[in-house]
Design an enzyme around this catalytic site. Structure first.
Site, short mmCIF file in Angstrom:
data_model
loop_
_atom_site.label_atom_id
_atom_site.label_comp_id
_atom_site.label_asym_id
_atom_site.label_seq_id
_atom_site.Cartn_x
_atom_site.Cartn_y
_atom_site.Cartn_z
N GLU A 123 0.50 -1.21 0.10
CA GLU A 123 -0.04 0.06 -0.11
C GLU A 123 0.86 1.44 -0.13
O GLU A 123 1.10 1.61 1.10
CB GLU A 123 -1.04 0.08 1.16
CG GLU A 123 -1.95 1.21 1.28
CD GLU A 123 -2.83 1.45 2.39
OE1 GLU A 123 -2.66 0.57 3.34
OE2 GLU A 123 -3.54 2.33 2.42
N LYS A 181 -2.39 -2.23 -3.24
CA LYS A 181 -3.55 -1.15 -2.50
C LYS A 181 -3.18 0.20 -2.75
O LYS A 181 -2.27 0.77 -2.08
CB LYS A 181 -3.83 -1.47 -1.25
CG LYS A 181 -4.66 -0.60 -0.52
CD LYS A 181 -5.10 -1.06 0.82
CE LYS A 181 -5.95 -0.39 1.80
NZ LYS A 181 -6.71 -0.80 2.83
P1 13P Z 1 -9.36 4.29 3.92
O1 13P Z 1 -9.94 3.62 3.06
O2 13P Z 1 -10.10 4.98 5.12
O3 13P Z 1 -8.41 5.25 3.26
O4 13P Z 1 -8.30 3.14 4.73
C1 13P Z 1 -7.68 2.01 3.95
C2 13P Z 1 -6.50 1.87 4.83
O5 13P Z 1 -6.53 0.56 5.04
C3 13P Z 1 -5.31 2.73 4.90
O6 13P Z 1 -4.42 2.19 5.20
#
Ligand code: 13P
Length: 335
Positions: A177, A219
């Site tokens: 991510e 992600k």
């Molecule tokens: P949000 O969808 O609230 O951005 O959170 C996703 C997430 O896992 C952030 O690390």
């Protein structure tokens, strides 16, 4: 490491029209969201909140995997059933956030580096014993005056790849991510440029560190103008920019891309995911899915408000937003 098992798990996580639910807010983040609504910030309230989420009727129709925080992973329902067992019994794969948070990067004002590699192999082994099969690590990249720096992008990409390699060695599908933040007044074009550079760097590091692309999930952020940018483009323009950027940077071997919501409203996050699937689904190499926290949870948290009496109504709201995103995966969302 069993490569085929990693591939099977990642396919299960993104393979049909369901998606991921991020419910892995760290204690400080969860407490901040509770405080904003006047909900007491205690371990018991955090446990009750998470029980409300995982006992939502129909959750398994919409969700393939949930991402948990260390505290939640060790908690149980009121009746004594461990959360991990309750989740697994629904056919949902338990995952765990393993980074230790984004900290100020030395010598780089306004930039962050995510920590948590020290001792990670041992923590992963414990989580595996407990039943978790995928993990998450979030890096944050801010856009601003003179930032992001190359140093910040390089350091975060290197850490993401080290985390991903450790995960795969220990039998976990890594959710990779790298989040380019929405804060600021930058344009859509600037977000495109930064996101592309970040993703190209991340995949170069993943390649260099022998991470198996077929056994990971990306992600990313959607490609968006900054929150305070005066020009806010249409849903279709954002869908087109996001897919164009991903096509330039993400190898076709990656099975799935599960977006974060990043502070977008539930409506916009779902509508934009829907537009991407309407316009491109049949010709993309990877699945376009969701791994939202706020865009699925926020309205339910507001209704729940820490009160047992509100659980059923909050669960209906949670189910509603989760099911909107299943529709968005199919390109069939109609508000
Ligand atoms: P949000 O969808 O609230 O951005 O959170 C996703 C997430 O896992 C952030 O690390």
């Amino acid at each position: 490491m069993n490569k085929q098992e990693l591939i099977n798990t990642s396919k299960k996580l993104v393979g049909d029209n369901r998606g991921l639910l991020a419910m892995d807010e760290s204690n400080p983040t969860c407490n901040k969201r509770f405080a904003a609504l006047g909900i007491p910030q205690t371990i018991d309230y955090r446990r009750s909140y998470r029980e409300m989420i995982i006992t939502t009727p129909g959750l398994g129709e919409c969700i393939t995997g949930v991402i948990l925080y260390d505290e939640t992973l060790r908690q149980s329902k009121k009746d004594g059933t461990p959360f991990i067992k309750a989740i697994t019994d629904l056919g949902i794969i338990p995952g765990v956030k393993v980074d230790a948070g984004a900290k100020d990067m030395a010598g780089h004002r306004g930039e962050k580096i995510t920590e948590g590699l020290d001792g990670l192999r041992d923590r992963l082994r414990e989580y595996f014993q407990m039943g978790a099969r995928f993990a998450k690590w979030r890096a944050v990249i801010a856009i601003g005056d003179g930032i992001p720096s190359r140093a910040c992008i390089d350091a975060n990409s290197h850490a993401l790849a080290r985390y991903a390699a450790l995960c795969q060695e220990e039998g976990f599908v890594p959710i990779v991510e790298p989040e380019v933040l929405m804060d600021g007044d930058h344009s859509l074009g600037k977000c495109f440029e930064v996101t592309e550079e970040v993703l190209v760097t991340v995949f170069s590091q993943l390649y260099r560190q022998d991470v198996i692309f077929e056994g990971l999930i990306l992600k990313p952020n959607m490609v968006l103008p900054g929150k305070t940018c005066p020009e806010q483009e249409s849903v279709n323009t954002i869908a087109d920019a996001t897919v164009e950027c991903l096509l330039r940077a993400v190898p076709a071997a990656v099975p799935g891309i599960a977006f974060l919501s990043g502070g977008q409203s539930g409506e916009l996050a779902s509508a934009r995911l829907n537009a991407m699937n309407v316009r491109f689904k049949s010709r993309l190499p990877w699945a376009l899915s969701f791994s939202f926290a706020r865009a699925i949870q926020q309205p339910a948290m507001e209704i729940w408000h820490g009160e047992e009496a509100n659980v059923a109504e909050a669960q209906q709201k949670l189910y509603y937003w989760a099911s909107c995103n299943v529709a968005a995966r199919k390109g069939e969302l109609a508000f």
